[in-house]
Design an enzyme around this catalytic site. Sequence first.
Site, PDB file in Angstrom:
ATOM      1  N   GLU A  77     -20.128  17.112  12.166  1.00 57.32           N
ATOM      2  CA  GLU A  77     -19.115  18.111  11.864  1.00 57.32           C
ATOM      3  C   GLU A  77     -19.664  19.472  11.458  1.00 57.32           C
ATOM      4  OE1 GLU A  77     -15.555  17.842  12.044  1.00 57.32           O
ATOM      5  OE2 GLU A  77     -16.246  16.198  13.299  1.00 57.32           O
ATOM      6  N   SER A 347      32.953  -8.173 -10.389  1.00 55.15           N
ATOM      7  CA  SER A 347      33.219  -8.731 -11.721  1.00 55.15           C
ATOM      8  C   SER A 347      32.084  -8.544 -12.717  1.00 55.15           C
ATOM      9  CB  SER A 347      33.535 -10.225 -11.590  1.00 55.15           C
ATOM     10  OG  SER A 347      34.758 -10.417 -10.909  1.00 55.15           O
TER      11      SER A 347
END
Length: 616
Positions: A77, A347
């Site tokens: 790189e 409920s």
Amino acid sequence: MKKKILKKLILIPIIFTVVINIAIFLGPSLIVGHNNEFTIYDNGDEYGFSYHYYGLGKYVKLNDISPYMIKSIIASEDQSFYSHHGFDYKRIVASLINNIKKNDIVAGGSTITQQVARTLYLNNEKSILRKLKEAVLARKLEMSYGKNEILESYLNCVYFGHNIYGIDEASYYFFKKSPNELTLAESAVLTGIISAPSYYSPDINETQSTRKKEQVLKIMLERKDISNIEYDTAMSEQIKYSFIKKSEQESNILYYFDAIKQVLSERNLLNETNLSFGIDVHSTIDLDITKKVNNIIKSYNIDEKENQISVVVMKPNSGDVLCLIGGVDYNTSQFNRATSSFRQTGSTIKPLLYYLALEKGLDTTTELISEKTTFNLENIGEYSPSNATNTYANGPITMVEAIALSDNIYATKTLLLIGSETLANCLKRFDIKDVVQNPTIGLGTNTMTPLQLASIYNTFASDGKYYVPNIIKEANLKNGEVIFQSNDGYKFSLNKKYVLAINFMLTSPFDRALSSYTTPSLIEYQTNKTFAAKTGSTISDSWVAGFNKEYTILVHVGNDENEELKNGSLAKKIFVSIADSLMDCKLENFYEPDLDLKPFKIKRNGNYSKTYYSIY
């Protein structure tokens, strides 16, 4: 023409340098470190897990990365990395000539430092302006940080395809290894991927990946970074690939992490500056409990097309959320139902209704007639609620039985006695938004998230003290700056004596002696240790919420498309599995009755119930 181009090229480095130096001093300071890393600590302040960029992974120090990886990166790189000052004039000029020849921006010539600058602070736009900004930032990075710090940052932010950033996740995904375990051949493969992830990734094109690996190894040999023996060994190595992300194997933990990000985002704490430092989060998660719950969910082989699930586990006498699961599998659905899905509670809201009834002068022994009833309500007209089984006592039942059998007629009459406004105002105290006040509110027609409902039940578990759900105890930047602290105190308190009466009443759904015109809702789902619990259901939802002094547990099973559930008992089964698993090897830990409470039992069909407690 060529002479004019050459003159311009000669002037470029001079102009370039002047412009850059001016921009450096005018530009903002830069931060290189644990960029885009979250480190999560559990409720015992032990290291839990790390999230880096877009997956489970962590920032890795240079000393913990294989020397082969470092050598291969430099060779491939940026061979002049340790000698240039952020950008390489030779590469810049070469790339400019190439771009002019092609009449397009086809070659970048970026150094490692420039790539760090682009990844952390810019985008991948191909333009002269972006390249100029990149160069300015690169030069400033070189003035602010050492070479190894920049290289370390590069290895932790470089892109490897598949939404993978950084060497830690890349090492795991491709080889199921830590970065310090990478061989020379594996390092060369990873280095080759960087230049074109969609072309050189071995799970996309293994042939091209192999060729690129060999090219990287050849450069390293020519540079004498490796010996002939190392080269030959790497060339002949049979590489074993994994292709599995950490996030795919431990995916459901990401529901909790998303909840963490949601808390920080709501407070505008996920800004660019904070993310550049990296963030440490001291959370309330219990990883052992989360693992147990995940394993239980997996054991039921839930069909996600038919059912989705939410599970919340909280610690009583605190707002600490120990476990939060927002779906069957994070890999297939990232929607966090535990925090973001608003569903009718059915409920499960009734314990709060009956608590308010105790405040208004009713008692757990209060009897009301359960029968098919049509109510004529002012400004509304006729209203005819019904029980789930469409069966009724056709006689008086107590509040205890109304809870055990989930009787809707008793609940509706109770609501009419105390007023729907009373329940609506109470819900607002629990931070429930957009409360709709109507005759059905006592049957759970208002919507809330599983986490919100869990916090209401955690209030009963906490002797009546309401704690706002707490995901994060403290968050700080990697430099030590504290950016968030939770409030450990409770927001308000209910009457402890009434709460205790409700808590004992909530053991009635397990009470076999209360079977009459229908059966208690959890009679076939007994837990090994005592829990108070209540079920709730709608056409597309099934809830179970329960608690003792150790844990508050909420399970919701629902259909995302609001279609009819095909397995209404699944939530009950999962609740029992979780309750038994968490209480395994623990002693009974239920509540002691207040001395002012009066014990009583209910006789039905010649059988006596458990002991419950009266207020008055």
